[in-house]
Design a protein around this motif. Structure first.
Motif, mmCIF file in Angstrom:
data_model
loop_
_atom_site.group_PDB
_atom_site.id
_atom_site.type_symbol
_atom_site.label_atom_id
_atom_site.label_comp_id
_atom_site.label_asym_id
_atom_site.label_seq_id
_atom_site.Cartn_x
_atom_site.Cartn_y
_atom_site.Cartn_z
ATOM 1 N N MET A 1 -7.216 -2.781 -2.911
ATOM 2 C CA MET A 1 -6.913 -1.744 -3.889
ATOM 3 C C MET A 1 -8.071 -1.643 -4.863
ATOM 4 S SD MET A 1 -3.497 -1.360 -6.270
ATOM 5 C CE MET A 1 -2.468 -1.452 -4.824
ATOM 6 N N ILE A 2 -8.233 -0.481 -5.458
ATOM 7 C CA ILE A 2 -9.265 -0.244 -6.454
ATOM 8 C C ILE A 2 -8.725 0.727 -7.487
ATOM 9 C CG2 ILE A 2 -10.336 1.651 -5.144
ATOM 10 C CD1 ILE A 2 -13.047 0.690 -6.188
ATOM 11 N N THR A 3 -9.033 0.475 -8.741
ATOM 12 C CA THR A 3 -8.596 1.386 -9.798
ATOM 13 C C THR A 3 -9.479 2.626 -9.802
ATOM 14 O OG1 THR A 3 -10.016 0.317 -11.447
ATOM 15 C CG2 THR A 3 -7.792 -0.584 -11.150
ATOM 16 N N PHE B 1 -26.087 -6.300 -1.720
ATOM 17 C CA PHE B 1 -24.994 -6.589 -0.797
ATOM 18 C C PHE B 1 -24.914 -5.459 0.225
ATOM 19 C CE2 PHE B 1 -23.454 -9.550 -4.017
ATOM 20 C CZ PHE B 1 -22.953 -10.574 -3.227
ATOM 21 N N ASN B 2 -25.028 -5.828 1.492
ATOM 22 C CA ASN B 2 -24.774 -4.868 2.555
ATOM 23 C C ASN B 2 -23.284 -4.736 2.849
ATOM 24 O OD1 ASN B 2 -27.559 -4.485 2.864
ATOM 25 N ND2 ASN B 2 -27.709 -6.180 4.316
ATOM 26 N N LEU B 3 -22.539 -5.825 2.671
ATOM 27 C CA LEU B 3 -21.101 -5.829 2.913
ATOM 28 C C LEU B 3 -20.441 -6.784 1.937
ATOM 29 C CD1 LEU B 3 -18.499 -5.224 4.498
ATOM 30 C CD2 LEU B 3 -19.133 -7.038 6.084
ATOM 31 N N LEU B 4 -19.457 -6.274 1.199
ATOM 32 C CA LEU B 4 -18.657 -7.087 0.291
ATOM 33 C C LEU B 4 -17.192 -6.799 0.584
ATOM 34 C CD1 LEU B 4 -18.623 -9.086 -2.053
ATOM 35 C CD2 LEU B 4 -18.639 -7.158 -3.631
ATOM 36 N N ASN B 5 -16.501 -7.782 1.129
ATOM 37 C CA ASN B 5 -15.119 -7.598 1.550
ATOM 38 C C ASN B 5 -14.301 -8.767 1.015
ATOM 39 O OD1 ASN B 5 -12.711 -6.993 2.750
ATOM 40 N ND2 ASN B 5 -13.419 -7.226 4.850
ATOM 41 N N LEU B 6 -13.521 -8.518 -0.028
ATOM 42 C CA LEU B 6 -12.683 -9.527 -0.644
ATOM 43 C C LEU B 6 -11.243 -9.037 -0.650
ATOM 44 C CD1 LEU B 6 -14.938 -10.474 -3.692
ATOM 45 C CD2 LEU B 6 -14.835 -11.573 -1.464
ATOM 46 N N ASP B 7 -10.339 -9.911 -0.329
ATOM 47 C CA ASP B 7 -8.920 -9.561 -0.249
ATOM 48 C C ASP B 7 -8.343 -9.535 -1.661
ATOM 49 O OD1 ASP B 7 -6.496 -8.948 0.742
ATOM 50 O OD2 ASP B 7 -6.107 -10.852 1.726
ATOM 51 N N MET B 8 -8.630 -8.451 -2.387
ATOM 52 C CA MET B 8 -8.274 -8.400 -3.803
ATOM 53 C C MET B 8 -8.219 -6.959 -4.281
ATOM 54 S SD MET B 8 -11.841 -9.190 -5.733
ATOM 55 C CE MET B 8 -11.098 -8.541 -7.220
ATOM 56 N N THR B 9 -7.951 -6.801 -5.576
ATOM 57 C CA THR B 9 -7.968 -5.507 -6.239
ATOM 58 C C THR B 9 -9.192 -5.430 -7.138
ATOM 59 O OG1 THR B 9 -5.561 -5.348 -6.231
ATOM 60 C CG2 THR B 9 -6.732 -3.971 -7.804
ATOM 61 N N TYR B 10 -10.006 -4.395 -6.978
ATOM 62 C CA TYR B 10 -11.202 -4.209 -7.795
ATOM 63 C C TYR B 10 -10.818 -3.430 -9.051
ATOM 64 C CZ TYR B 10 -13.705 -5.594 -3.583
ATOM 65 O OH TYR B 10 -14.159 -6.281 -2.484
ATOM 66 N N ASP B 11 -11.029 -4.054 -10.214
ATOM 67 C CA ASP B 11 -10.726 -3.401 -11.480
ATOM 68 C C ASP B 11 -12.022 -3.043 -12.192
ATOM 69 O OD1 ASP B 11 -11.638 -5.870 -12.216
ATOM 70 O OD2 ASP B 11 -9.733 -6.583 -13.030
ATOM 71 N N LYS C 1 -20.154 3.060 1.057
ATOM 72 C CA LYS C 1 -18.941 3.298 1.838
ATOM 73 C C LYS C 1 -17.842 2.380 1.313
ATOM 74 C CE LYS C 1 -21.619 4.371 5.988
ATOM 75 N NZ LYS C 1 -21.871 3.993 7.398
ATOM 76 N N MET C 2 -16.813 2.973 0.718
ATOM 77 C CA MET C 2 -15.708 2.188 0.173
ATOM 78 C C MET C 2 -14.516 2.306 1.108
ATOM 79 S SD MET C 2 -15.838 2.582 -3.973
ATOM 80 C CE MET C 2 -16.104 4.345 -3.971
ATOM 81 N N MET C 3 -14.199 1.233 1.800
ATOM 82 C CA MET C 3 -13.047 1.179 2.695
ATOM 83 C C MET C 3 -11.962 0.348 2.017
ATOM 84 S SD MET C 3 -14.831 0.869 6.455
ATOM 85 C CE MET C 3 -15.993 -0.396 5.971
ATOM 86 N N VAL C 4 -11.309 0.960 1.046
ATOM 87 C CA VAL C 4 -10.251 0.323 0.268
ATOM 88 C C VAL C 4 -8.954 1.044 0.588
ATOM 89 C CG1 VAL C 4 -9.505 -0.394 -2.027
ATOM 90 C CG2 VAL C 4 -11.936 -0.232 -1.517
ATOM 91 N N TRP C 5 -7.885 0.271 0.784
ATOM 92 C CA TRP C 5 -6.663 0.849 1.320
ATOM 93 C C TRP C 5 -5.914 1.710 0.321
ATOM 94 C CZ3 TRP C 5 -6.404 1.088 6.214
ATOM 95 C CH2 TRP C 5 -6.931 0.088 7.014
ATOM 96 N N ALA D 1 0.845 -1.189 0.000
ATOM 97 C CA ALA D 1 0.000 0.000 0.000
ATOM 98 C C ALA D 1 0.879 1.238 0.000
ATOM 99 C CB ALA D 1 -0.913 0.006 1.228
ATOM 100 N N LEU D 2 0.736 2.068 -1.013
ATOM 101 C CA LEU D 2 1.562 3.259 -1.165
ATOM 102 C C LEU D 2 0.704 4.503 -1.083
ATOM 103 C CD1 LEU D 2 3.804 2.107 -4.139
ATOM 104 C CD2 LEU D 2 4.381 2.130 -1.723
ATOM 105 N N PRO D 3 1.262 5.641 -0.728
ATOM 106 C CA PRO D 3 0.494 6.882 -0.743
ATOM 107 C C PRO D 3 0.023 7.184 -2.161
ATOM 108 C CG PRO D 3 2.548 7.157 0.456
ATOM 109 C CD PRO D 3 2.637 5.828 -0.232
ATOM 110 N N GLN D 4 -1.101 7.854 -2.264
ATOM 111 C CA GLN D 4 -1.660 8.183 -3.563
ATOM 112 C C GLN D 4 -0.857 9.306 -4.200
ATOM 113 O OE1 GLN D 4 -5.820 8.937 -3.304
ATOM 114 N NE2 GLN D 4 -6.235 7.170 -1.977
ATOM 115 N N HIS D 5 -0.484 9.110 -5.473
ATOM 116 C CA HIS D 5 0.243 10.105 -6.228
ATOM 117 C C HIS D 5 -0.452 10.312 -7.560
ATOM 118 C CE1 HIS D 5 3.600 9.914 -3.401
ATOM 119 N NE2 HIS D 5 3.540 8.595 -3.499
#
Length: 519
Positions: free
Chosen positions: A495-497, A465-475, A512-516, A413-417
């Protein structure tokens, strides 16, 4: 049908019971019938401090509403300086006596003390225990007793009441300790033994022992058992399941460290045909035990809530520590009515297993499939993730607690640039897992992203879906499928694009998007 007819009044009275307090207050402004019925509905629940209870009973007597009271929520916290100790004790005893003499048909009692802390003073323990014992003795016909928000020191034998009032109860159907601890398993056993023929729901948590389970084998109406954090053994659990498994609807066994494969394999649809909720969080079993539960030919016809996480010792981690594709496919095939599915530590799952869950479960509302559990159990877990996980609670308190399911920040996880800054900070590829390149993630980061867009080859059968939490990247592919949903409340991930984020925000502006990280 006349708006003031008895039939209309009966319908309105049934509808008001499902409304919240603010809506009930608004219903009083419609007409006289709605005002009368809304007033009765408001009078069914009494919430006050113990010293204010006589005044509240006097108000109910003046308005002729005593016969409508059903639920009583009492604050027993001792307010130092409000009254003298002698006056506080006299006021408490007078309130209990007035409650007993008023003959109010109270069936549900909840005792709480907000704002208290673990290190209570002697006066707080003394007068809180006095209030609790007086209330219980004043209501011998209680059917529900909730002590989940009551300070634990008030429930110990050293507090002075010795739980004598609880043992006098004979009609308890629902008894809850929540996260509290009586510090006396014998006291809970006495309460269970006194209400054995009426008890239906028991939330005893850590105070439940093998002796309590043996008593519950003779409880004909038992439907829900929460033994989370207890030290029950395999033999006691197997005996209970064989005797009362046909009537059990909810079973919570999280953090039961003594349970092994011997008892877990007995939790089958044949032994628990009416089970609705199953919680096996932090139970020391491995994949083969779960295969016995879900790979059987018999389906789970009523199972709606499922939570699994294997507590594998850190000294001997296994790559298939909890779930694999076979288990996910079996869950999607044998649990057709599943609404909430939470799986932690799924090291052996791939797109095939996730596709079976998404494509087969049409009633699914909450889905959590995490490669890394809340607490690190594998040697390959990133240090940053382990540090973040160690600060989180080991056992989430409720299925609706979405914060317990949020993944730990990934190592990459990197800072957003901006785009120019991102190209400017690029460095040669490094083999160190703590410094991956943004465009070329390291091997550790590549292994962490276990789900891709191929998991959508069967589509998403559930539309809400009230809650969708997958250990992945949403493209973008994931976002296009998620945009077809009719409801999405919370989305969690690593992560999410940017394109996927804008697409989901346009379709679900309140999501509510809680993506790192946003790439």
């Amino acid at each position: 049908m006349d708006g003031a007819s008895p039939a209309a009044a009966a319908i309105v009275d049934r509808v008001i019971a499902y409304l919240d307090s603010r809506t009930v207050a608004a219903c009083k402004t419609l007409n006289r019938m709605w005002y009368a019925l809304a007033t009765v509905q408001s009078a069914r629940d009494i919430d006050c401090h113990i010293v204010q209870l006589p005044l509240r009973i006097a108000q109910y007597r003046r308005k002729d509403l005593l016969r409508h009271a059903r639920s009583l929520t009492v604050d027993v916290s001792f307010v130092e300086g409000f009254l003298s100790p002698l006056g506080y004790e006299r006021r408490t005893l007078d309130a209990a006596a007035l409650l007993r003499d008023s003959a109010m048909p109270v069936l549900h009692l909840k005792v709480h003390a907000p704002g208290t802390h673990s290190a209570l003073t002697d006066d707080e323990i003394r007068y809180g225990a006095l209030a609790l014992g007086s209330l219980v003795r004043a209501l011998p016909g209680l059917g529900s007793l909730d002590l989940s928000e009551c300070p634990a020191p008030l429930l110990t034998p050293a507090s002075g009441i010795h739980l004598a009032g609880l043992v006098q109860l004979r009609r308890i159907k629902w008894f809850s300790l929540g996260r509290n601890d009586m510090s006396s398993a014998a006291a809970l056993t006495r309460v269970v033994g006194a209400n054995l023929h009426t008890l239906a729901w028991l939330d005893g948590r850590g105070d439940i022992t093998d002796r309590t389970l043996r008593l519950l084998c003779d409880a004909p109406n038992l439907q829900r058992l929460d033994a989370s954090g207890s030290s029950i053994s395999d033999d006691a659990l197997v005996a209970l399941v064989r005797r009362r498994g046909s009537s059990l609807r909810e079973l919570a066994l999280s953090d039961c460290t003594r349970l092994t494969r011997q008892s877990i394999v007995q939790l089958t649809p044949r032994m628990l045909p009416r089970l609705v909720a199953l919680d096996l969080y932090n139970v020391r079993v491995t994949t083969d035990a779960y295969q016995c539960l879900f790979n059987a030919h018999a389906p789970w016809p009523y199972l709606r809530d499922l939570k699994l996480k294997a507590a594998i010792p850190h000294a001997s981690p296994r790559e298939d520590s909890l779930a694999n594709d076979d288990i996910l496919e079996a869950i999607g095939r044998n649990c057709p009515r599943l609404v909430s599915l939470r799986l932690f530590g799924c090291r052996g799952t791939t797109d095939s297993g996730l596709s079976a869950v998404l494509g087969n479960l049409g009633y699914l509302r909450e889905l959590v499939v995490m490669r890394h559990p809340v607490d690190p159990i594998g040697e390959d877990a990133p240090e940053s993730a382990g540090a973040a996980a160690s600060s989180q609670p080991q056992a989430p308190s409720a299925a609706s607690d979405i914060w317990a399911s949020v993944p730990a920040p990934p190592a990459n996880a990197l800072p957003q640039h901006s785009a120019s800054e991102r190209h400017a900070v690029q460095s040669p590829p490094s083999t160190a897992p703590s410094s991956p390149c943004p465009d070329e993630p390291a091997d550790g980061a590549r292994q962490q992203r276990i789900f891709t867009s191929h998991a959508l080859r069967n589509g998403v059968r559930s539309q809400r879906f009230n809650l969708l939490n997958l250990d992945m990247t949403y493209d973008s592919v994931w976002a296009e499928h998620l945009a077809k949903l009719s409801h999405l409340h919370t989305l969690c991930g690593r992560m999410i694009t940017r394109h996927a984020k804008s697409l989901i925000e346009s379709q679900f502006p309140k999501c509510k998007m809680m993506v790192w990280n946003v790439d």
